[in-house]
Design a protein around this motif. Structure first.
Motif, PDB file in Angstrom:
ATOM      1  N   GLN A 103       0.838  -1.207   0.000  1.00 34.86           N
ATOM      2  CA  GLN A 103       0.000   0.000   0.000  1.00 34.86           C
ATOM      3  C   GLN A 103       0.868   1.251   0.000  1.00 34.86           C
ATOM      4  O   GLN A 103       0.566   2.240  -0.675  1.00 34.86           O
ATOM      5  N   ALA A 104       1.968   1.183   0.758  1.00 29.96           N
ATOM      6  CA  ALA A 104       2.908   2.311   0.775  1.00 29.96           C
ATOM      7  C   ALA A 104       3.554   2.496  -0.588  1.00 29.96           C
ATOM      8  O   ALA A 104       3.775   3.629  -1.039  1.00 29.96           O
ATOM      9  N   CYS A 105       3.873   1.389  -1.272  1.00 32.25           N
ATOM     10  CA  CYS A 105       4.436   1.493  -2.623  1.00 32.25           C
ATOM     11  C   CYS A 105       3.510   2.272  -3.547  1.00 32.25           C
ATOM     12  O   CYS A 105       3.955   3.135  -4.316  1.00 32.25           O
ATOM     13  N   VAL A 106       2.228   1.980  -3.459  1.00 32.41           N
ATOM     14  CA  VAL A 106       1.250   2.675  -4.304  1.00 32.41           C
ATOM     15  C   VAL A 106       1.187   4.152  -3.939  1.00 32.41           C
ATOM     16  O   VAL A 106       1.240   5.037  -4.802  1.00 32.41           O
ATOM     17  N   GLY A 107       1.090   4.443  -2.642  1.00 33.83           N
ATOM     18  CA  GLY A 107       0.988   5.833  -2.196  1.00 33.83           C
ATOM     19  C   GLY A 107       2.212   6.655  -2.563  1.00 33.83           C
ATOM     20  O   GLY A 107       2.092   7.801  -3.021  1.00 33.83           O
ATOM     21  N   TRP A 108       3.401   6.062  -2.386  1.00 31.23           N
ATOM     22  CA  TRP A 108       4.632   6.783  -2.693  1.00 31.23           C
ATOM     23  C   TRP A 108       4.901   6.842  -4.200  1.00 31.23           C
ATOM     24  O   TRP A 108       5.853   7.468  -4.624  1.00 31.23           O
ATOM     25  N   THR A 109       4.047   6.220  -4.992  1.00 28.60           N
ATOM     26  CA  THR A 109       4.078   6.398  -6.442  1.00 28.60           C
ATOM     27  C   THR A 109       3.096   7.482  -6.863  1.00 28.60           C
ATOM     28  O   THR A 109       3.419   8.362  -7.672  1.00 28.60           O
ATOM     29  N   GLN A 110       1.909   7.447  -6.312  1.00 27.03           N
ATOM     30  CA  GLN A 110       0.873   8.411  -6.686  1.00 27.03           C
ATOM     31  C   GLN A 110       1.222   9.833  -6.277  1.00 27.03           C
ATOM     32  O   GLN A 110       0.963  10.780  -7.029  1.00 27.03           O
ATOM     33  N   VAL A 111       1.800   9.996  -5.091  1.00 29.25           N
ATOM     34  CA  VAL A 111       2.064  11.354  -4.604  1.00 29.25           C
ATOM     35  C   VAL A 111       3.078  12.097  -5.479  1.00 29.25           C
ATOM     36  O   VAL A 111       2.810  13.229  -5.905  1.00 29.25           O
ATOM     37  N   PRO A 112       4.250  11.517  -5.791  1.00 31.11           N
ATOM     38  CA  PRO A 112       5.158  12.249  -6.686  1.00 31.11           C
ATOM     39  C   PRO A 112       4.530  12.577  -8.043  1.00 31.11           C
ATOM     40  O   PRO A 112       4.859  13.608  -8.645  1.00 31.11           O
ATOM     41  N   ILE A 154      10.894   1.816  -4.329  1.00 30.19           N
ATOM     42  CA  ILE A 154       9.947   2.775  -4.903  1.00 30.19           C
ATOM     43  C   ILE A 154      10.307   4.199  -4.482  1.00 30.19           C
ATOM     44  O   ILE A 154      10.239   5.136  -5.294  1.00 30.19           O
ATOM     45  N   TRP A 155      10.691   4.387  -3.219  1.00 31.90           N
ATOM     46  CA  TRP A 155      11.124   5.709  -2.763  1.00 31.90           C
ATOM     47  C   TRP A 155      12.253   6.260  -3.626  1.00 31.90           C
ATOM     48  O   TRP A 155      12.367   7.470  -3.827  1.00 31.90           O
ATOM     49  N   GLN A 156      13.092   5.373  -4.123  1.00 31.21           N
ATOM     50  CA  GLN A 156      14.231   5.786  -4.951  1.00 31.21           C
ATOM     51  C   GLN A 156      13.844   5.945  -6.418  1.00 31.21           C
ATOM     52  O   GLN A 156      14.219   6.921  -7.082  1.00 31.21           O
ATOM     53  N   ILE A 157      13.088   4.977  -6.921  1.00 33.16           N
ATOM     54  CA  ILE A 157      12.776   4.934  -8.349  1.00 33.16           C
ATOM     55  C   ILE A 157      11.859   6.081  -8.770  1.00 33.16           C
ATOM     56  O   ILE A 157      12.137   6.796  -9.748  1.00 33.16           O
ATOM     57  N   ILE A 158      10.741   6.233  -8.075  1.00 32.58           N
ATOM     58  CA  ILE A 158       9.662   7.088  -8.578  1.00 32.58           C
ATOM     59  C   ILE A 158      10.042   8.566  -8.653  1.00 32.58           C
ATOM     60  O   ILE A 158       9.820   9.208  -9.692  1.00 32.58           O
ATOM     61  N   PRO A 159      10.606   9.180  -7.612  1.00 36.51           N
ATOM     62  CA  PRO A 159      10.984  10.590  -7.762  1.00 36.51           C
ATOM     63  C   PRO A 159      11.992  10.806  -8.888  1.00 36.51           C
ATOM     64  O   PRO A 159      11.917  11.802  -9.618  1.00 36.51           O
ATOM     65  N   ALA A 160      12.938   9.866  -9.016  1.00 32.19           N
ATOM     66  CA  ALA A 160      13.940   9.992 -10.077  1.00 32.19           C
ATOM     67  C   ALA A 160      13.287   9.977 -11.456  1.00 32.19           C
ATOM     68  O   ALA A 160      13.601  10.816 -12.320  1.00 32.19           O
ATOM     69  N   LEU A 161      12.373   9.032 -11.675  1.00 35.90           N
ATOM     70  CA  LEU A 161      11.682   8.958 -12.965  1.00 35.90           C
ATOM     71  C   LEU A 161      10.773  10.167 -13.177  1.00 35.90           C
ATOM     72  O   LEU A 161      10.670  10.693 -14.294  1.00 35.90           O
ATOM     73  N   VAL A 454       8.097  17.687  -2.150  1.00 37.03           N
ATOM     74  CA  VAL A 454       8.728  18.568  -3.130  1.00 37.03           C
ATOM     75  C   VAL A 454      10.240  18.600  -2.940  1.00 37.03           C
ATOM     76  O   VAL A 454      11.004  18.575  -3.912  1.00 37.03           O
ATOM     77  N   ASP A 455      10.687  18.624  -1.680  1.00 35.98           N
ATOM     78  CA  ASP A 455      12.135  18.626  -1.434  1.00 35.98           C
ATOM     79  C   ASP A 455      12.787  17.348  -1.948  1.00 35.98           C
ATOM     80  O   ASP A 455      13.929  17.374  -2.435  1.00 35.98           O
ATOM     81  N   GLY A 456      12.083  16.225  -1.842  1.00 35.70           N
ATOM     82  CA  GLY A 456      12.597  14.975  -2.370  1.00 35.70           C
ATOM     83  C   GLY A 456      12.715  14.998  -3.882  1.00 35.70           C
ATOM     84  O   GLY A 456      13.685  14.470  -4.448  1.00 35.70           O
TER      85      GLY A 456
END
Length: 471
Positions: A103-112, A154-161, A454-456
């Protein structure tokens, strides 16, 4: 038994060498993970470098759309991936376990995907206009840990992409298969080369770090590995985000109701069997509430069912690997040898699996190993204090500075104490409550750089100023 593959340039790479992956609850073999070659690391970086210009040139809304497709993939495959987490990492499926991680993976994808980095006008007058633009760095090398293997990846991948970088990800050698499977699924909706994987021991991570075409490294893990990454990347001037060890202090003030804070304290310390960088790992309790807090925590510990995470009703699993298990045992035995009081637990369970009971240790002091060394397991030392100044001094005495918490019936007084603690995040009447909109990172030896919000996003960009002469 199946052998799993990496992905380079959108293609699955069949490995020439593999290693065994076992379930930490049963010690049964669950699959073979690939050992990438040095050439494959170079090819993965080259594939990411080749794909990056087109990915960065996409309209922002189009890239957002791809990120939301990733969220759909994670949602559709939640059960399968959660099962891999449980089989490979050990945490139970239910409760604050593998389904929670997904569930966290999904949330940390949707938010960025919902966030923007608009052009900022940083100065303007009659003669000039200066704009700050955020540009992608290029290729990001991501090195994920074994404690929350898919979520932190996911924390690493999604913001970078999200901001136009491409990624080469190396999972932990302890939890490889689930992460590789997640990336395989994600690649079904991404252009080839945007997200690649390599696999193996620290040597493979070192190859990724040293590659001159990697513009940024994102790493979550131990201080010792973090120091190696700093040294290995120095020659390339590579940007770094390092989230390193915690040894978080929690301070319980004298005005608390122990029963009211018991559950929050318990999960603040023992979420994921204490195998979380931002778990409470040393608890300072005012002498007036010392025995009461010990009592409520030990009562909870005795009630929590531990076992194979695939079994229904289990809320606590094994320690993930033998190395960490041995470290936990060693620290507890050292505490015993130094006359600490073992309130509950303290003795390894017999049979297969790296199971160690929730262990609460009282009558210990600063300077002992169980207090000063990050245990990263289901053990909590509780230290008595009489003066809040002493508790603050104790909280700040170590080089760790990831998180901390203050527990009090008086929030304003707790905030005053919190402001004096040297840590990246200080929670009040909670511990470890991260959020995808709230920046998170450590100070002192707990690393540098921030993730989330945003800082991330800014942390995976480089700034460019366009200065226009109006005359």
């Amino acid at each position: 038994m199946k052998t799993y593959n990496t992905i380079i340039g959108g293609k699955q790479i069949i490995p020439t060498n593999t290693f065994e992956v076992k379930n930490p609850a049963t010690e049964d073999l669950i699959g073979y993970a690939p050992i990438s070659t040095k050439l494959e690391v170079a090819e993965a970086v080259e594939a990411a470098k080749k794909a990056q210009p087109a990915w960065a040139a996409m309209a922002d809304e189009e890239r957002k759309g791809y990120i939301m497709k990733i969220a759909e993939v994670l949602t559709d495959n939640t059960e399968e991936l959660a099962t891999w987490i449980t089989k490979e990492q050990g945490k139970p499926l239910g409760g604050p376990g593998s389904m929670f991680e997904m569930q966290a993976c999904v949330g940390w994808t949707q938010v960025p995907a919902s966030l923007d980095l608009p052009v900022e006008v940083v100065f303007e007058d009659d003669t000039r206009r200066d704009e700050l633009h955020r540009k992608p760095i290029g290729v990001v090398g991501a090195i994920a840990p074994w404690n929350w293997p898919l979520m932190i990846a996911i924390w690493q991948i999604i913001p970078a992409l999200r901001v136009g970088n491409t990624v080469v990800l190396k999972p932990s050698e302890y939890t490889t298969i689930g992460t590789l499977e997640m990336v395989r699924m994600i690649n079904e909706v991404l252009p080839a080369g945007v997200l690649n994987t390599v696999s193996g021991t620290g040597e493979i991570g070192a190859e990724l770090v040293a590659n001159k075409d990697v513009g940024k490294i994102m790493f979550t893990g131990s201080n010792s590995t973090g120091e190696k990454i700093i040294k290995g990347s120095a020659g390339n001037m590579t940007r770094l985000t390092l989230e390193l060890g915690g040894n978080d202090a929690a301070i319980v003030m004298e005005d608390v109701n122990p029963e009211a804070i018991a559950e929050g304290l318990f999960w603040g310390a023992f979420l994921n069997m204490g195998q979380t960088c931002a778990c409470a790992k040393r608890l300072y309790v005012h002498e007036s509430k010392y025995e009461a807090v010990i009592s409520v925590l030990s009562d909870l510990a005795e009630k929590m069912p531990m076992g194979n995470g695939m079994d229904e009703g289990v809320v606590l699993g094994p320690i993930q690997n033998k190395m960490q298990y041995d470290k936990v045992v060693d620290l507890v035995e050292d505490a015993k040898a130094n006359n600490a009081r073992i309130v509950c637990g303290g003795k390894a369970k017999e049979g297969k699996g790296f199971f160690y009971p929730i262990t609460i240790i009282a009558d210990v002091e600063d300077g002992t190993r169980i207090v000063d060394e990050e245990q990263f397991g289901p053990v909590l030392p509780i230290i008595k204090y009489s003066n809040i100044e002493d508790a603050i001094k104790s909280a700040n005495r170590l080089e760790a500075g990831l998180g901390a918490s203050v527990w009090s019936a008086n929030v304003e007084e707790a905030k005053k104490v919190a402001s004096r603690i040297e840590a990246g995040t200080i929670w009040v009447n909670q511990h470890g409550a991260v959020h995808p909109m709230v920046p998170f990172g450590g100070v002192k030896s707990s690393g540098y750089g921030v993730e989330f919000g945003v800082d991330g996003l800014k942390s995976v960009t480089q700034s460019q100023v366009i200065s226009v002469n109006k005359a």
